[in-house]
Design an enzyme around this catalytic site. Structure first.
Site, PDB file in Angstrom:
ATOM      1  N   ASP A 186      -2.363   0.515 -11.820  1.00 36.38           N
ATOM      2  CA  ASP A 186      -3.757  -0.109 -10.470  1.00 36.38           C
ATOM      3  C   ASP A 186      -2.793  -1.061  -9.776  1.00 36.38           C
ATOM      4  O   ASP A 186      -2.610  -1.835 -10.228  1.00 36.38           O
ATOM      5  CB  ASP A 186      -4.695  -0.503 -11.714  1.00 36.38           C
ATOM      6  CG  ASP A 186      -5.895  -1.145 -10.914  1.00 36.38           C
ATOM      7  OD1 ASP A 186      -6.698   0.003 -11.281  1.00 36.38           O
ATOM      8  OD2 ASP A 186      -6.452  -2.768 -10.305  1.00 36.38           O
ATOM      9  N   ASP A 203      -5.818  -0.954   3.838  1.00 37.00           N
ATOM     10  CA  ASP A 203      -5.694   0.718   3.288  1.00 37.00           C
ATOM     11  C   ASP A 203      -3.661   1.093   3.160  1.00 37.00           C
ATOM     12  O   ASP A 203      -3.897   1.407   3.125  1.00 37.00           O
ATOM     13  CB  ASP A 203      -5.685   1.120   4.939  1.00 37.00           C
ATOM     14  CG  ASP A 203      -7.663   1.631   4.963  1.00 37.00           C
ATOM     15  OD1 ASP A 203      -7.721   0.773   3.842  1.00 37.00           O
ATOM     16  OD2 ASP A 203      -8.527   1.186   5.776  1.00 37.00           O
ATOM     17  N   GLU A 229      -8.407   1.782  -5.723  1.00 41.64           N
ATOM     18  CA  GLU A 229      -6.855   1.176  -5.655  1.00 41.64           C
ATOM     19  C   GLU A 229      -5.973   1.870  -6.622  1.00 41.64           C
ATOM     20  O   GLU A 229      -4.508   1.089  -7.587  1.00 41.64           O
ATOM     21  CB  GLU A 229      -6.824  -0.933  -5.621  1.00 41.64           C
ATOM     22  CG  GLU A 229      -6.737  -1.154  -7.139  1.00 41.64           C
ATOM     23  CD  GLU A 229      -8.702  -1.793  -6.805  1.00 41.64           C
ATOM     24  OE1 GLU A 229      -9.155  -2.704  -7.722  1.00 41.64           O
ATOM     25  OE2 GLU A 229      -9.640  -0.746  -6.022  1.00 41.64           O
TER      26      GLU A 229
END
Length: 328
Positions: A186, A203, A229
């Protein structure tokens, strides 16, 4: 006015099967006269054809039916192979009985050896055009399948790819009694990246992180974007200590991203949870990796935590969405 021949068709390759040299030469001459083929290779038997196709593809197979020679055993093998069964198989013969035999054995078309040259050219071109359409259709289907299994932003596998691969790896692990591991990864403080630098920058970070993770793993490992994410890596035949070594490599690769970011950008770090097993069901392994990931976030982020295979489940904080940790 005659339509010009498609240049792609003029670049076709043909294989000729005939045990008789005179028949081979006759077919080579007739196919050459169509100007559709850049390469025509005569072969003596169906067995020779199958050996040839293993290393060199072809666009057409022309087969001279010879009444005293056993026929057809190689045709079933040819048509059962996904890579070859679309290739047109054209049977040539002189007698009516042999022509009928060609249809019975599964030829795409049967042609008399003394056919008019213009008719031969037209029929050859029709078969080649049909093959071209089939190949284009297959490529389109393969592209759609890849799109269905790929995350469009990062190019990694998507959640469907992850779910399928995890089940397959678990089944193989049980058969072999070998461990496999799962990494859940993560990005730390990712919401702040979006808030401070915008979603386009976010992004870009996701793409860079995906590439860093992909560059860290082995060829047999599967990387996926698990959602938001969060990423996942499935490691077949891998124990927890070996998975921890790979996790450390990922940390280093992610840290190196600082060199590619603007000077005002906060460092990018990740938290990683590892779970490893030989027998645990996939969804239980996923829960264990998720708990380990939560511990990594709770204990300061930018770190790896390893789940104990027999540890008891603990209640995790509610998530704000199915794929985002509450403390992210």
């Amino acid at each position: 006015r005659r339509r010009p021949k498609d240049k792609r068709m003029m670049n076709a390759t043909a294989l000729i099967i005939a045990s008789n040299t005179r028949t081979q030469n006759q077919l080579v001459e007739r196919l050459s006269a169509t100007a559709l083929f850049r390469d025509i290779t005569p072969l003596a038997s169906g067995a020779a054809l199958l050996r040839h196709l293993k290393t060199r593809p072809a666009d057409m197979i022309c087969w001279a039916i010879e009444e005293r020679t056993p026929q057809g055993a190689w045709i079933d093998r040819l048509q059962a192979h996904d890579q070859w069964h679309d290739v047109p198989l054209i049977a040539f013969a002189e007698s009516r009985q042999s022509l009928l035999c060609g249809f019975e054995l599964g030829a795409s078309d049967v042609i008399h050896l003394q056919i008019d040259p213009q008719e031969l050219s037209a029929r050859m071109q029709c078969h080649l055009q049909r093959l071209q359409r089939l190949r284009e259709l297959r490529r389109a289907q393969e592209q759609l399948q890849r799109m269905a299994l790929t995350d469009p932003l990062t190019g990694l596998g998507n959640r469907a790819t992850f779910d399928a691969c995890l089940k397959q790896t678990a089944a193989r692990s049980r058969r072999r009694s070998s461990p496999y591991s799962l990494l859940l990864i993560d990005l730390d403080h990712f919401k702040q990246v979006n808030d401070r630098h915008g979603h386009q920058a976010g992004d870009n970070i996701l793409r860079m992180a995906a590439a860093a993770i992909q560059n860290s793993v082995r060829g047999e490992d599967t990387c996926s974007r698990y959602g938001g994410e969060e990423f996942a890596v499935i490691l077949p035949d891998t124990s927890a200590p070996a998975a921890a070594v790979l996790a450390e490599r990922i940390h280093r690769q992610i840290a190196a991203l600082a060199q590619k970011l603007p000077s005002n950008h906060a460092p990018v770090t990740v938290s990683i949870g590892i779970a490893s097993t030989t027998q645990t069901r996939p969804h239980h392994l996923l829960e264990q990796a998720d708990r380990a990931l939560y511990r990594a976030k709770k204990n300061g982020r930018n770190r790896t935590e390893i789940a104990q295979e027999n540890e008891r489940p603990v209640a995790l904080p509610a998530r704000s969405g199915s794929l985002h940790h509450a403390c992210a």
